[in-house]
Design an enzyme around this catalytic site. Sequence first.
Site, PDB file in Angstrom:
ATOM      1  CD  GLU A  43      21.238  24.600  19.971  1.00 33.44           C
ATOM      2  OE1 GLU A  43      21.489  24.282  18.787  1.00 33.44           O
ATOM      3  OE2 GLU A  43      20.369  24.037  20.655  1.00 33.44           O
ATOM      4  CG  HIS A  44      17.654  26.837  14.748  1.00 29.58           C
ATOM      5  ND1 HIS A  44      16.309  26.784  15.044  1.00 29.58           N
ATOM      6  CD2 HIS A  44      17.713  27.179  13.434  1.00 29.58           C
ATOM      7  CE1 HIS A  44      15.609  27.063  13.972  1.00 29.58           C
ATOM      8  NE2 HIS A  44      16.426  27.307  12.978  1.00 29.58           N
ATOM      9  CB  CYS A  45      18.930  21.689  18.512  1.00 26.25           C
ATOM     10  SG  CYS A  45      18.931  21.666  20.307  1.00 26.25           S
TER      11      CYS A  45
END
Length: 631
Positions: free
Chosen positions: A340-342
């Site tokens: 998950e990139h956030c």
Amino acid sequence: MSNRQNSTSQAPEPGTAPSTFAFEESLPRVPLPTPEASCERFLSWCAPLLTPDELAETEAEAAAFLRPGGPGRVLHAALEEYEATEGVRSWLDAFWPYRYLGRRDRIALNANFFFLFQDGGEGQVPRAAGLIAGALHHKGLLDREQLPPVMQRGVPQSMAQNTFLYSTTRIPGVRQDTVRAPCRARGSQGAHGPCGEDLPGPSDARHIVVFFRGRMFRLDVLGADGVPYGLRDLEAGLHAVMKAGAEPAAPGTSVGHLTTLARAEWAAAREDLLRVDPRNAESLDIVETALFCVCLEDFAPAGVQEACDELLYGDRGNRWFDKAVSFVVFADGRAGINVEHCELDGTTILGFTDFLLGTPAEEHSLRSGARSRGLPALEPVVFALDARLRERVRAAAESFAAYGDATATTTVTFPDFGSTTAKSLGMSPDAFVQCAYQLAHQRAKGLLGATYESIATRQYRNGRTEAMRVVTPEMRMFVAAMEDPATPPAGRLAAFRAAAEAHVARAKAAQAGQVPEQHLWELELLQRRRGPELGVAEQPALYRTPGWLKMRDDYLSTSSAPSRHIRFFGFGSTSSRCIGVAYVLLPERFNLYLSTPMPVADRMHAFADRLREAVAELRHLLESGGGGTRG
């Protein structure tokens, strides 16, 4: 997106190296450009994509943006005031949450990225247990701040992102998501979510969540004393999970499907979960506080491309896409990671992957102090669902499966070309492949389009990435020279080298923060957040110009993940006509994973074919020194 990273190395072993966060406070701040500099650079960046009339229109609005008392001046003054605020570590501190947490579409396939690891030769359970053991070793070093800081050409890089590897979960919101992470006070980081201004971690969770056949299980991996379970214990725990989950989940009961929804839809579904039964809060808490997820698949992909596709958008209820880190291990022992990139960029996951795969599992277990204590505690994670929620889960599963089916992907492999080849020919490896991409795109689609490349900026405090635009005037002239039969080989070679030099110069400017896009973008976002308060009630016309719109309308979105432990990495495209180009460029090989919406599939495959030709053609051009044509 993940980001391009030049060669990095870990500092010496713990005990001889500085502590993990030793350099954080001494790192320089991300440079804040002047509005004049950003507008000047912006105009030069967008010019190769515009007609003369479009450029004139864009220049006029840039001048209006910069006029005394104009919107650009007002917004930049507010940004300067924000950066000078106590506790703010970068003028981009508010930009990143909006960019990643503000997106409202699905993050599954659209935002999360993956790595396909090199084959380990083990079976499924030993491979999964080895990854768990390596991660627990890594976590122990991180918690004790003994994980050596990453150095790049002798320059320390920010290690702050590592604190989001464990027990971190993105939480859906109606207007903007938040991040749930464990907290510890280490001074302000301008963070968001439950930790406020504290740097996350270390997590005191002792469990992970294991998925198998659409069912979820809590599995303890650390004892009450914080010491990891031994490797054989972990294997026994995974076997126990597979036995307990032998019966596939009933349709409509695998709640992980809901994490594939658009964010506001998932936020509403999560509220319904909490409303339907108070026990669901406990189940969510187990998932959200878990150190990470392990997704065990009951099948082996037919080939490399299928393995990549499964890592990007495989589901079957066997994922929780909001989790920061999810290891995926197939029935034949092949494995990878979905991220998950956030809060996590490619460089951080590269370092994490190299740590995990650079040491045998037995050694990780030994170094972590793991000891045998028997079968780890495990329990199913169960959600109480009413008929409406079950139908929502089923609908989410069907919708995401269709979304995956509407995505075209392919892999491209160059087994006899790598960075060593490019360097031996006197060429920057990244410049070589980016020139090849532009030539291939011109030949496949008949035009040069806006191209994004992610550039790592972790040498700054809270540094993440910068946006680089690849189409320079020199790049356009290079492609024109290659396509003009009248241009002699020597002229093509000169144009190629000029384009490569311009590319390298722009990449260096991006690494130094001397680029326009994120600065101007944050000024636009600042107007959205505070415009009326600042007297800038309307969006400045600059952001509706052909220059701004065309420069950011990606035809190619590119990013590199160079690690010998990775076979492929990948991500979804960023628009309806974009081709995502994820590449692993190593000394001896060059692998790419391409993705695009299905309507662009034919052009993507044409791009792949033309890329194979372009790499060979450009290699020959360098080898011949521009002295002759290819026979």
